[in-house]
Design a protein around this motif. Structure first.
Motif, PDB file in Angstrom:
ATOM      1  N   PRO A  84      24.673  75.384 116.503  1.00 56.05           N
ATOM      2  CA  PRO A  84      22.953  75.039 116.534  1.00 56.05           C
ATOM      3  C   PRO A  84      22.670  74.148 117.716  1.00 56.05           C
ATOM      4  CG  PRO A  84      23.714  74.880 114.216  1.00 56.05           C
ATOM      5  CD  PRO A  84      24.987  74.827 115.139  1.00 56.05           C
ATOM      6  N   ALA A  85      21.565  74.126 118.041  1.00 54.19           N
ATOM      7  CA  ALA A  85      21.087  73.257 119.237  1.00 54.19           C
ATOM      8  C   ALA A  85      21.352  71.820 118.845  1.00 54.19           C
ATOM      9  CB  ALA A  85      19.702  73.621 119.435  1.00 54.19           C
ATOM     10  N   GLU A  86      21.465  70.930 119.782  1.00 50.46           N
ATOM     11  CA  GLU A  86      21.617  69.570 119.421  1.00 50.46           C
ATOM     12  C   GLU A  86      20.648  69.033 118.715  1.00 50.46           C
ATOM     13  OE1 GLU A  86      22.663  67.208 122.949  1.00 50.46           O
ATOM     14  OE2 GLU A  86      24.367  68.351 123.337  1.00 50.46           O
ATOM     15  N   ARG A  87      19.289  69.425 118.930  1.00 51.93           N
ATOM     16  CA  ARG A  87      18.059  68.872 118.263  1.00 51.93           C
ATOM     17  C   ARG A  87      18.201  69.324 116.826  1.00 51.93           C
ATOM     18  NH1 ARG A  87      14.063  71.567 116.398  1.00 51.93           N
ATOM     19  NH2 ARG A  87      14.373  73.513 117.698  1.00 51.93           N
ATOM     20  N   GLN A  88      18.598  70.544 116.530  1.00 49.94           N
ATOM     21  CA  GLN A  88      18.740  70.914 114.995  1.00 49.94           C
ATOM     22  C   GLN A  88      19.873  70.097 114.466  1.00 49.94           C
ATOM     23  OE1 GLN A  88      18.805  75.368 116.587  1.00 49.94           O
ATOM     24  NE2 GLN A  88      18.078  75.511 114.668  1.00 49.94           N
ATOM     25  N   LEU A  89      20.937  69.978 115.137  1.00 53.35           N
ATOM     26  CA  LEU A  89      22.060  69.059 114.253  1.00 53.35           C
ATOM     27  C   LEU A  89      21.828  68.015 114.214  1.00 53.35           C
ATOM     28  CD1 LEU A  89      25.082  70.396 116.305  1.00 53.35           C
ATOM     29  CD2 LEU A  89      24.740  70.860 113.989  1.00 53.35           C
ATOM     30  N   SER A  90      20.871  67.142 115.123  1.00 53.58           N
ATOM     31  CA  SER A  90      20.710  65.798 114.899  1.00 53.58           C
ATOM     32  C   SER A  90      19.583  65.668 113.815  1.00 53.58           C
ATOM     33  CB  SER A  90      19.887  65.161 116.176  1.00 53.58           C
ATOM     34  OG  SER A  90      18.728  65.897 116.554  1.00 53.58           O
ATOM     35  N   GLU A  91      18.700  66.548 113.507  1.00 48.59           N
ATOM     36  CA  GLU A  91      17.981  66.632 112.417  1.00 48.59           C
ATOM     37  C   GLU A  91      18.678  66.750 111.053  1.00 48.59           C
ATOM     38  OE1 GLU A  91      14.972  69.787 113.097  1.00 48.59           O
ATOM     39  OE2 GLU A  91      13.772  68.522 114.829  1.00 48.59           O
ATOM     40  N   LEU A  92      19.679  67.689 111.241  1.00 45.29           N
ATOM     41  CA  LEU A  92      20.518  67.936 110.065  1.00 45.29           C
ATOM     42  C   LEU A  92      21.015  66.759 109.643  1.00 45.29           C
ATOM     43  CD1 LEU A  92      21.666  69.922 107.952  1.00 45.29           C
ATOM     44  CD2 LEU A  92      23.547  70.611 109.817  1.00 45.29           C
ATOM     45  N   ARG A  95      20.475  61.758 119.119  1.00 45.65           N
ATOM     46  CA  ARG A  95      21.226  62.732 119.811  1.00 45.65           C
ATOM     47  C   ARG A  95      22.279  61.986 120.505  1.00 45.65           C
ATOM     48  NH1 ARG A  95      17.612  66.978 121.727  1.00 45.65           N
ATOM     49  NH2 ARG A  95      18.650  67.607 123.544  1.00 45.65           N
TER      50      ARG A  95
END
Length: 242
Positions: free
Chosen positions: A36-44, A49
């Motif tokens: 997943p995109a870094e934004r999605q991973l950081s939210e998960l 970031r």
């Protein structure tokens, strides 16, 4: 008393690393899968970031994932086994391991040899050499940038041939030249701009640099290859006979 911020970040990096590592090892994230995109991973993972990228960088250094410029992060496919003692070439080596090789020609021209090439091929100053620049893929993924330098006297008319296939086969079929002694120098490196651009990765990315210096069946220096492999694409394995 609350732990210092840097300790919290370190724990988060470790947690991200272990979670992704486990899912890669167990096959939940299969080879070549896009993360997943870094934004999605950081939210998960409920983190920044910066912290996420530290964990991704550690996974990359272990060869578990890789990054392509403007495309994101992917799970690394299995490495190909590279045995310097086996007389083979890229297409044969990759095919024998059940993978699909391909080669793209970037340029082929006669140029003045630089000082490094003159030294490698024992040439005098201001000698012309053939330079062939190519990228190579395994299963569609860019894994290798290589510069070949050849002594023109051994290969008249070489640049008129199809240079997207094995040079080893071309040498044998058209010129009757077979490899004799080959010297390998292998060392880790950081990719400079030209090689990084060719492999579509960031300048400074980890790589394995292999220099191959080749003589023909009569012992004459004929060419050298400067190979730059993505560090997660290759496993050098040498089985020395008794």
């Amino acid at each position: 008393m609350r732990a210092p911020v840097h300790e919290d970040a370190s724990r988060t990096v470790t947690a991200i690393y272990r979670t992704l590592e486990e899912q890669i090892v167990r096959g939940l994230l299969p080879p070549s899968a896009r993360l997943p995109a870094e934004r999605q991973l950081s939210e998960l993972f409920a983190t920044t970031r910066i912290t996420l990228r530290e964990a991704l960088g550690q996974l990359e250094s272990q060869g578990l994932i890789y990054r392509e410029e403007r495309r994101g992060w992917f799970v690394s496919p299995p490495r190909v086994v590279y045995n310097p003692l086996v007389r083979s070439h890229f297409h044969a080596m990759v095919t024998e391991q059940g993978r699909v090789p391909s080669t793209e020609l970037l340029s082929a021209r006669l140029i003045p040899a630089n000082s490094s090439v003159c030294e490698l091929l024992a040439l005098p100053a201001l000698t012309g050499v053939y330079q062939i620049r190519r990228t190579r893929r395994i299963d569609g993924r860019l894994v290798l940038y290589v510069e070949h330098y050849l002594t023109p006297a051994f290969f008249p008319g070489l640049l008129d041939n199809d240079l997207t296939h094995s040079l080893t086969d071309l040498y044998a079929q058209k010129y009757g030249i077979h490899y004799g002694r080959v010297r390998f120098d292998i060392r880790p490196t950081a990719l400079q701009a030209e090689a990084a651009l060719a492999l579509k990765v960031a300048t400074g990315s980890l790589a394995l640099h292999i220099t191959r210096l080749k003589r023909d069946q009569r012992g004459q220096l004929i060419d050298c290859d400067l190979e730059f492999w993505r560090h997660d694409a290759i496993h050098v394995s040498v089985d020395v006979p008794d």
